[in-house]
Design an enzyme around this catalytic site. Structure first.
Site, PDB file in Angstrom:
ATOM      1  N   LEU A 116      42.063  46.339  35.190  1.00 62.27           N
ATOM      2  CA  LEU A 116      41.769  45.922  36.552  1.00 62.27           C
ATOM      3  C   LEU A 116      42.318  44.514  36.751  1.00 62.27           C
ATOM      4  CD1 LEU A 116      38.089  47.032  37.339  1.00 62.27           C
ATOM      5  CD2 LEU A 116      40.158  47.791  38.500  1.00 62.27           C
ATOM      6  N   ASP A 117      42.983  44.273  37.873  1.00 60.38           N
ATOM      7  CA  ASP A 117      43.493  42.947  38.177  1.00 60.38           C
ATOM      8  C   ASP A 117      42.346  41.965  38.375  1.00 60.38           C
ATOM      9  OD1 ASP A 117      46.182  43.760  38.138  1.00 60.38           O
ATOM     10  OD2 ASP A 117      46.089  44.419  40.233  1.00 60.38           O
TER      11      ASP A 117
END
EC number: 5.4.99.25
Length: 311
Positions: free
Chosen positions: A36-37
């Site tokens: 996940l960014d």
């Protein structure tokens, strides 16, 4: 060791979460099943100890997201990290026009990854080259987008719904009461679409935001993202990162959505020895011995082949 489902907070990388988990759980063996960014939140599945062997079977799971796509402004990172690049006026699109644009991305397709990503070309990370002012040649990659559903639209991210509730079928919808999500600081007041997405592994929602804007003829960026499901695990099962040390975790069998073979000692021994015992089933299976996970195997309708075995 167990599997943990964490609700990743804003402004932490997936690697940051793994680092904290290593300290809290007292082990270096921690892996996750899908990055996940930093500006994304939501479900991050952590596999600990021997369970890290399951990552290879879980990282290709489908995932669900709530995506906020702001129209009229592009950024080099394709998200709210910015800075702002091209800015343009946004026509008053109808719901039908937006729906048609979204539907055009369903199914198998080729997607160009973001320059600000961890992909490598010739041993160089794309984001390293981008931060140095360059750009790597990132070829389009095959992805699958299963569903895209327009949940709402607003004059700006600030006016977009931020409180959602899960539905019985595992989706999330805007609601008067429910879970309020944290979103990154907005880069400006741009018309924003709220989209529920179900995608296959390797799909970049940042790239999708860019491409949806292109389909509508305007620049666009991903102004917020919440992962609501990864494989078998939904956001309602996730624990806040700060409470990770208080959780017991989940067993391996709860992570694998595969048929189960109850194996006797002879079959288990054959698989461990690398033999290919006869079996009528096809596809991938979990093999159990006395209720414990022994192996994940592939069957071709005639024989079984070990993918990974546990002693």
């Amino acid at each position: 060791m167990p599997i943990y489902v964490v609700d990743k907070p804003l402004n932490l990388t997936s690697h940051d979460v793994v680092g904290r988990a290593r300290r809290v759980l007292g082990t270096r063996q921690v892996g996750h099943t899908g990055t996940l960014d930093p500006l994304a939140t939501g479900v991050l599945v952590l596999c600990v100890g021997a369970s890290t062997k399951l990552v290879q079977f879980m990282e290709r799971d489908t995932k669900d997201y709530l995506a906020f796509i702001s129209l009229g402004a592009a950024t080099p990172t394709l998200d709210a990290e910015g800075p702002l690049g091209e800015v343009a006026d946004v026509p008053d699109f109808s719901d039908e026009e937006i729906g048609d644009a979204l539907q055009g991305f369903l199914g198998a397709q080729q997607q160009v990854p973001p320059q600000y990503s961890a992909l490598q070309v010739g041993g160089v990370r794309a984001y390293v080259a981008a931060r140095a002012g360059g750009a790597l040649d990132l070829p389009a990659r095959p992805v699958v987008i299963h569903e895209l559903d327009l949940l709402g639209r607003a004059a700006s991210l600030a006016a977009a719904p931020q409180t959602f509730s899960p539905t019985p079928d595992g989706r999330w919808r805007p609601a008067a009461t429910g879970q309020k999500f944290s979103l990154p600081p907005r880069l400006g007041d741009f018309p924003t679409l709220v989209v529920w997405a179900r995608v296959g592994s390797g799909t970049y929602l940042r790239s999708l935001a860019r491409d949806v804007g292109a389909a509508l003829g305007v620049p666009a960026h991903l102004s917020g993202l919440i992962r609501t499901r990864a494989g078998r695990f939904g956001l309602t099962q996730a624990t806040p990162l700060d409470l990770l040390g208080e959780q017991a975790g989940l067993g391996d069998l709860q992570a694998l959505d595969l048929p189960i073979i109850e194996a006797g000692p002879e079959l288990a021994l054959q698989l461990r020895q690398g033999k290919r015992p006869a079996h009528s089933g096809t596809g991938r299976f979990v093999v159990l011995l006395s209720g414990e996970l022994v192996a994940v195997v592939d069957g071709d309708g005639e024989q079984l082949k070990v993918v990974r075995a546990w002693a």
